[in-house]
Design a protein around this motif. Sequence first.
Motif, PDB file in Angstrom:
ATOM      1  N   LEU A 102       0.819  -1.215   0.000  1.00  0.00           N
ATOM      2  CA  LEU A 102       0.000   0.000   0.000  1.00  0.00           C
ATOM      3  C   LEU A 102       0.852   1.264   0.000  1.00  0.00           C
ATOM      4  N   SER A 103       2.093   1.160   0.484  1.00  0.00           N
ATOM      5  CA  SER A 103       2.960   2.340   0.522  1.00  0.00           C
ATOM      6  C   SER A 103       3.358   2.812  -0.877  1.00  0.00           C
ATOM      7  N   PRO A 119       0.257   2.740  -8.095  1.00  0.00           N
ATOM      8  CA  PRO A 119      -0.954   1.915  -8.269  1.00  0.00           C
ATOM      9  C   PRO A 119      -1.918   2.467  -9.304  1.00  0.00           C
ATOM     10  N   GLU A 120      -2.022   3.790  -9.399  1.00  0.00           N
ATOM     11  CA  GLU A 120      -2.942   4.386 -10.370  1.00  0.00           C
ATOM     12  C   GLU A 120      -2.537   4.061 -11.794  1.00  0.00           C
ATOM     13  N   SER A 121      -1.260   3.649 -11.988  1.00  0.00           N
ATOM     14  CA  SER A 121      -0.785   3.282 -13.322  1.00  0.00           C
ATOM     15  C   SER A 121      -0.948   1.790 -13.595  1.00  0.00           C
ATOM     16  N   MET A 156      -6.478  -1.489  -4.458  1.00  0.00           N
ATOM     17  CA  MET A 156      -5.652  -0.306  -4.718  1.00  0.00           C
ATOM     18  C   MET A 156      -6.512   0.894  -5.130  1.00  0.00           C
ATOM     19  N   PHE A 157      -7.603   0.615  -5.869  1.00  0.00           N
ATOM     20  CA  PHE A 157      -8.517   1.696  -6.233  1.00  0.00           C
ATOM     21  C   PHE A 157      -9.161   2.291  -4.977  1.00  0.00           C
ATOM     22  N   ALA A 286       5.826  14.911   9.888  1.00  0.00           N
ATOM     23  CA  ALA A 286       4.708  14.225   9.231  1.00  0.00           C
ATOM     24  C   ALA A 286       5.199  12.912   8.629  1.00  0.00           C
ATOM     25  N   THR A 287       4.344  11.906   8.653  1.00  0.00           N
ATOM     26  CA  THR A 287       4.708  10.588   8.121  1.00  0.00           C
ATOM     27  C   THR A 287       4.233  10.421   6.677  1.00  0.00           C
ATOM     28  N   THR A 288       4.794   9.427   6.021  1.00  0.00           N
ATOM     29  CA  THR A 288       4.381   9.024   4.671  1.00  0.00           C
ATOM     30  C   THR A 288       3.879   7.585   4.750  1.00  0.00           C
ATOM     31  N   PRO A 289       3.218   7.093   3.702  1.00  0.00           N
ATOM     32  CA  PRO A 289       2.790   5.691   3.713  1.00  0.00           C
ATOM     33  C   PRO A 289       3.944   4.728   3.970  1.00  0.00           C
ATOM     34  N   ALA A 290       5.130   5.035   3.421  1.00  0.00           N
ATOM     35  CA  ALA A 290       6.285   4.163   3.640  1.00  0.00           C
ATOM     36  C   ALA A 290       6.711   4.190   5.108  1.00  0.00           C
TER      37      ALA A 290
END
Length: 589
Positions: A102-103, A119-121, A156-157, A286-290
């Motif tokens: 998901l990251s 993921p959008e790609s 992912m969507f 601030a955090t990121t998905p990773a």
Amino acid sequence: MDILSIFTLFGGLAFFLFGMNFMGDNLEKLSGGKLERILEKLTNNTIKGVLLGAGVTCIIQSSSATTVMAVGFVNSGIMKLSQAIGIIMGANVGTTITAWILSLTGIQGDSLLMKLLKPESFSPIIAVIGIILIMLCKEGKKRDVGNILVGFAILMFGMETMSDAVKPLAEIPEFASFLTMFENPFFGVIAGALLTAIIQSSSASVGILQALTVTGAISFASAIPIIMGQNIGTCATALISCIGANKNAKRTAFVHLYFNIIGTIVWLSIFYIANAIFHFGFIDQATTPADIALIHSIFNLASTALLLPFAKQLGKLATLTIPDKGNDDDMPFIDERFLNAPSFAVEQCKNMTNKMAELSKKNLFLAMSQIGNYSQKDDNEITENENKIDMYEDVLGTYLVKLSSKSLTIKDSNEISKILHAIGDIERIGDHAVNILGVAKEMDDKKLSFSDKAQEEIGILSDAIKEIVTKTMNSFENSDVTTAHMVEPLEEVIDELKAELKIRHIRRLREGRCTIELGFILQDLITNYERISDHCSNIAVCVIEIDKTAFDTHEYLHEIKTGSNSNFVKYFQEYENKYALPKSNIKAT
């Protein structure tokens, strides 16, 4: 943020949860029960259990499913509590892979490679491939792969939809103020645990947290306690699943809970003590998905490293929580959790049926040994075994009806048909064993005994019965069609033996060498023997016909009786010679 954004957020969450469950279900279906069999064959090596638990969870993308699976194994007696502890630890490690996948939503860059990793790609491409496989393949593994790909694309969507929906929250000061309350470790842990307990998935709750990072309002101070709370919240699934289970299954669920609670207390304490000393500079960033994926992985790996040496102590703690209060009922049981893995459930039903068959055979042979040698101790054992055989039939019959409604392969469907046809005959053999025991008890009570000649003849019939039962049970347990073909010829010989024994008994009555009372007892005994051979014939025919993916008993028996089966004639002659009665010098009148 307007009402449409809220609907979009929940819609994205719905897509996310559906995609995760749909993908996990089809991953498990694709495995065909292999994952469960791998766990079932686990040794007492805890480290191996950790690796297997992590591997299975990585594949099915659900630590809750793996843990519930372990609870089911322990509940059914397939696995010991000590074996399940390693699996639970490994499941917590394996679930971190989802957060890393998901990251990918946080990847930044304008290069072609970076764009393809987003993921959008790649999600639309995966969805198209999945739909093609589903449309072209009506059933089988390719269709399952198509379902997995579509499930992943939906997941992912949903993640992207949630991220887009919460972006406007970054401009709302009240939202940032609200999140600061979770910087308090206690509130953060409670919030993470509640969220995960409600949606029944730590992977999903971590995904929601990753989606919220796009607002820039999730700091490390908030994220760390929330993630640890999410690991505690995921225990709710196992705790719910152990309701109504035996004490060891409940202990397994509590091991999962204690693992996460102890890990949270220890590592949160160490982290905040270290922060008080060294004042970590990243704490308010601030955090990121990773970052969320990294924190999630570090916590689970660190907790496993910390508690792995204390696996036995975790088991003892769970035992103290759920103490022994007498012995559990020794009742045959197949956990309904296995219904979600039909191939594995079929295998467990077959294993239980094999146990039932062996118990029925043991009971019969023990009952036969009581003729002329009755023992109250053996009587008690036979009665106890018969009660258990009846339980086997009830449990298997009920479970197989439920299993029949699941999506099954042709092989599994045939196996269910074979078991359903056989369990009634196996149970009836057990009933006849009790009848034979009754004959033995009556003879002992009345101080009766057969003549030497009658005993010799009954001994020959008994040997034939032992052979037909042994061959029948072996052919059923091993799906051995060759051995199954040897049963019907022996059954015909037993029918002849029964008829001949009746004739000889009548001769002895006329000569005054036998009494009418013993005659009734002998008749009762050989009738039970003959009916046992009939049930053996039913089971053997079932094995033969199911192997041909059909079930036509009459066709098979007609083929035999018309003499068109050369093997039948060969085996019949062999058994006729082997079990020939000694010649009688008295002619029938």
